[in-house]
Motif scaffolding. Structure first.
Motif, PDB file in Angstrom:
ATOM      1  N   ALA A  43      58.381   3.504 -72.305  1.00  0.00           N
ATOM      2  CA  ALA A  43      58.433   2.046 -72.155  1.00  0.00           C
ATOM      3  C   ALA A  43      59.453   1.445 -73.108  1.00  0.00           C
ATOM      4  CB  ALA A  43      57.056   1.444 -72.401  1.00  0.00           C
ATOM      5  N   SER A  44      59.488   1.961 -74.337  1.00  0.00           N
ATOM      6  CA  SER A  44      60.435   1.443 -75.322  1.00  0.00           C
ATOM      7  C   SER A  44      61.873   1.758 -74.944  1.00  0.00           C
ATOM      8  CB  SER A  44      60.102   2.035 -76.700  1.00  0.00           C
ATOM      9  OG  SER A  44      61.006   1.585 -77.675  1.00  0.00           O
ATOM     10  N   VAL A  45      62.113   2.985 -74.486  1.00  0.00           N
ATOM     11  CA  VAL A  45      63.476   3.401 -74.110  1.00  0.00           C
ATOM     12  C   VAL A  45      64.034   2.509 -73.004  1.00  0.00           C
ATOM     13  CG1 VAL A  45      64.781   5.229 -72.940  1.00  0.00           C
ATOM     14  CG2 VAL A  45      63.278   5.794 -74.854  1.00  0.00           C
ATOM     15  N   HIS A  46      63.186   2.140 -72.045  1.00  0.00           N
ATOM     16  CA  HIS A  46      63.653   1.377 -70.888  1.00  0.00           C
ATOM     17  C   HIS A  46      63.408  -0.121 -71.014  1.00  0.00           C
ATOM     18  CE1 HIS A  46      64.789   4.872 -68.474  1.00  0.00           C
ATOM     19  NE2 HIS A  46      63.767   5.477 -69.020  1.00  0.00           N
ATOM     20  N   GLY A  47      62.980  -0.580 -72.177  1.00  0.00           N
ATOM     21  CA  GLY A  47      62.849  -2.016 -72.417  1.00  0.00           C
ATOM     22  C   GLY A  47      61.732  -2.677 -71.646  1.00  0.00           C
ATOM     23  N   ILE A  48      60.624  -1.959 -71.439  1.00  0.00           N
ATOM     24  CA  ILE A  48      59.481  -2.523 -70.715  1.00  0.00           C
ATOM     25  C   ILE A  48      58.533  -3.177 -71.710  1.00  0.00           C
ATOM     26  CG2 ILE A  48      57.457  -1.956 -69.319  1.00  0.00           C
ATOM     27  CD1 ILE A  48      59.138   0.325 -68.107  1.00  0.00           C
ATOM     28  N   PRO A  49      58.289  -4.477 -71.599  1.00  0.00           N
ATOM     29  CA  PRO A  49      57.377  -5.140 -72.544  1.00  0.00           C
ATOM     30  C   PRO A  49      55.944  -4.661 -72.340  1.00  0.00           C
ATOM     31  CG  PRO A  49      58.062  -6.662 -70.814  1.00  0.00           C
ATOM     32  CD  PRO A  49      58.858  -5.411 -70.615  1.00  0.00           C
TER      33      PRO A  49
END
Length: 770
Positions: free
Chosen positions: A238-244
């Motif tokens: 989630a962090s790598v792909h910018g998912i809040p």
């Protein structure tokens, strides 16, 4: 001759004046009217020119005009030149869209409106990162004949945080992004490295975006550690792909204000369906139930009711809840975990169609003919009470196996379940008649123990109950698209374009290597794909062929202009059935409610350009979710495979390169590499057209879709990579080891020597080819 702006334009002729009056006490000209006038003038207009054009002198009206033009500039509808004049974007010269970075430092701009992608050179990409929304000027063609662009303006930066590995060299710290599409390292000044140590996985905040003269600059705000620890795979993806992941306090506060039960006043004026035995059929681990179904036979076929959670009743435009849902775009379903679009108090609670509780719903009631055709449909707001929560396995066992225990437990809905399977068979036949592509893709299920460790991986089983719900939802979405078109209201359609010529040619070459033939006319139809699907149905390499076929197709998009759905063989399609987890569905619900209220379509709160931007954003979040889920799943599979080092598996060659073979393991659906140096003691020649490696001395051949047995040699969890060694000989089409004369036949009888001039340093040449 261009108009003189001082001649004036009558604001009363604004076609969207009624909509503006509903929104604002003293309306200014709508965005559409401003763009229309700007195009008619055929030259840039300043804010002063616009004021004179419309005869605006009141201070409030002038301030409203200023804000509107600023908003249009921010959204990329217009740009200002050096003299302060506004110019329309999305014309022949100026194009806006989102950046898609390539591995070589170049990029492509995907336009917001339908059109050809625009090439961005590495020089232009110095100022940009993957996902940024920009405006470019078309300055010519690149060496492949594609439109080439020059950066005009950055509308939106996509990367506020970057996850990757922190390194230090010569006293300079930098983060190498884990997302391979982020082609620039993030510089970390000494005072901003925090607790990060060389080689650790970190999250860094971007303090300064890249420019032509320097790389982006940031500071470390979180340290994951040396490796991706068990249980953190989803957080990292989630962090790598910018998912809040976390919801803002204002969003949680708004969601709690609704309470846990539907208040009686909210039920007033709705059609009461609480006595109708609607049921939900979902996966065993599902918690958010978007849809419920009911079916009964009629004289001409069936009445099919699809009731969908009425999320639009709770999530209203202008609220923090709506802004966050729009930003997320969709829920993201990871193994064992979900990052929801809406807070759980709504997604799993008040909006979810849980059993035996009253819920508000939007209803699509359809009359289905005996041949599965949609005869009529209508929409209305309802209140329902789900009669049962069934899993796919339950529904299948009740209908097909007549499971006595389940039939006793759900005796009140047995005949209705049978009716659902009846209409499903008709819908399925209609699907086959129109030539829809049925990608019955093979997927794997990951099982976990109580500590969250991967216990096993096995193929997912797709039952008739899965297909039943899919067909019911497709039909409701078709009815929705018809409703939107009939009332001419702006909304978002799910558009799937036909494959391009170059994609078709690549697919044709691929299937030829598997002994098949793709028969496609100049204008391909879904039936062309469907025929090929039928021919590969019982082949052991079916999964590989279907995957390549799927990749040959264009990605589906959300757009306000209807372009049909190629894969489903439909001329119009709109997502209506999942507003809990997809924002476009919520927009569609609002459009339907607008019509049901008796309001005019041109007073709908969303204008076309706003829908273009929303559609592009939701398309991006949809693809982002796919990439993040794929990364998390691959990390988990690699963790599982780390305990299988030394074990042997059967697989199929899924890719052939100059440096080796990619092999996909049966049932696990995980790829690994056999490096060319680990093949037999021979010099292998790479044939990119034939997708094969051929041994110079032995004539041994490895080609795409060959069966092969491998041993797991090495696993890198952090990089999500597996290395294999080949075992024995290639396998036959059914997994048998080929020996004797069969091996000789497949090797083509080639022997020592090979063609002249082909000998040399085998290892050195291999490394250069890699």
């Amino acid at each position: 001759m261009p108009k003189d702006p001082t001649r004036g334009a009558d604001p009363a002729k604004d076609p969207y004046l009624d909509r503006e009056r509903e929104k604002y006490g003293q309306p200014v000209p709508s965005r559409e009217f401003l763009l229309e006038q700007l195009q008619q003038q055929r030259k840039p207009l300043s804010r002063k020119d616009f004021a004179e054009l419309f005869g605006l002198t009141d201070e409030d009206a002038l301030e409203g005009l200023r804000r509107r033009l600023r908003a249009m500039e921010r959204d990329g509808q217009v740009v200002r030149n050096r003299r302060g004049g506004y110019v329309v974007v999305d014309n022949e010269d100026l194009v806006r869209g989102r950046v898609r970075a390539g591995p070589d430092g170049s990029g492509m701009l995907r336009p917001d409106r339908p059109g050809d992608p625009v090439y961005l050179s590495p020089r232009e990409m110095r100022s940009l990162l993957n996902g940024d929304r920009i405006v470019v000027r078309i300055v010519g063609l690149d060496d492949q004949g594609r439109p080439a662009g020059e950066l005009v303006d950055v509308l939106e930066r996509a990367n506020e945080q970057i996850t990757g590995r922190y390194f230090e060299e010569s006293g300079i710290g930098f983060v190498v992004p884990d997302n391979k599409r982020l082609h620039q390292d993030l510089i970390i000044p000494p005072d901003y490295r925090g607790e990060a140590k060389d080689g650790q996985l970190v999250v860094a905040e971007v303090l300064s975006q890249p420019s032509r003269r320097r790389q982006p600059i940031g500071r470390v705000i979180e340290v994951f550690g040396e490796h991706i620890e068990p249980g953190s795979e989803i957080d990292v993806a989630a962090s790598v792909h910018g998912i809040p992941v976390e919801f803002p306090a204002a969003v949680l506060r708004e969601s709690r204000e609704f309470g846990e039960e539907v208040p009686e006043p909210a039920k007033a004026g709705r059609k009461d369906l609480r006595q109708l035995p609607l049921v939900t059929i979902d996966g065993a681990d599902a918690r958010d139930f978007d849809d419920a179904v009911y079916c009964e036979p009629t004289a001409t076929g069936w009445k099919l009711i699809v009731a969908i959670a009425d999320v639009a009743h709770y999530v209203r435009p202008g609220t923090a809840l709506d802004a966050e849902a729009a930003e997320r775009g969709n829920s993201v379903y990871f193994p064992r975990n979900v990052v929801p679009m809406l807070p759980e108090v709504l997604s799993n609670g008040l909006c979810s169609l849980n059993p035996k509780v009253d819920r508000l719903c939007m209803v699509c009631e359809m009359q289905i003919g005996r041949e599965g055709q949609l005869r009529r449909s209508r929409f209305y707001e309802g209140v329902m009470n789900s009669a049962a929560r069934l899993t796919y396995e339950d529904a299948d066992a009740i209908h097909h196996r007549r499971d006595p225990s389940l039939r006793r437990r759900h005796r009140g809905v047995l005949k209705h379940i049978d009716h659902l399977f009846q209409v499903y068979r008709a819908l399925r036949k209609e699907r086959e008649r129109r030539g829809a592509i049925d990608f019955d893709t093979s997927e794997s299920v990951i099982e976990f123990d109580d500590q969250g460790q991967v216990l096993a991986i096995h193929p997912a089983e797709r039952l008739d109950a899965h297909k039943l719900i899919e067909e019911c939802m497709v039909k409701a979405n078709v009815a929705t698209a018809r409703f939107l078109r009939r009332h001419r209201i702006p909304a978002l359609y799910r558009v799937h374009e036909p494959p391009s010529e170059d994609r078709l040619e690549n697919l044709r070459k691929f299937v030829a290597q598997t002994g098949l033939r793709l028969e496609v006319s100049k204008e391909p139809s879904p039936k062309d794909y469907a025929k090929l699907m039928q021919r590969v149905r019982n082949r052991p390499d079916r999964h590989l062929i279907e995957t390549v076929m799927l990749r040959s197709m264009m990605a589906a998009e959300y757009r306000p202009d209807n372009g049909g759905h190629f894969g489903l063989a439909l001329d119009a399609y709109a997502h209506f059935t999942s507003p809990i987890r997809r924002y476009p569905d919520l927009i569609v619900h609002r459009a339907i409610k607008h019509i049901l209220s008796g309001a005019k379509p041109d007073t709908f709160e969303y204008h076309e350009d706003q829908l273009i931007t929303l559609g592009e954003h939701c398309t991006m979040t949809d693809r982002r979710a796919e990439e993040a889920t794929r990364d998390a799943t691959m990390t988990l599979k690699c963790r599982y495979m780390s305990n299988q080092v030394g074990n042997e598996f059967n697989g199929v060659i899924s890719g052939v390169t100059s440096f080796g073979l990619f092999v996909e393991l049966d049932q696990l659906y995980v790829d690994g590499l056999i490096h060319i140096t680990n093949l037999e003691q021979d010099f292998f020649h790479f044939d990119p057209v034939g997708h094969r490696l051929t041994g110079e001395r032995t004539g041994k051949e490895y080609k795409l879709a060959d069966r092969i047995r491998v041993r797991v040699a090495r696993v890198d969890i952090d990089e999500r990579k597996l290395d294999f060694d080949p075992v024995a000989h290639p396998l036959g089409p059914n997994g048998e080891v080929l020996e004797g004369s069969e091996i000789k036949r497949r090797e083509g009888g080639r022997r020592r020597g090979g063609p002249p001039g082909k000998r040399g340093n085998r290892r050195g040449r291999r490394r250069r080819s890699e």
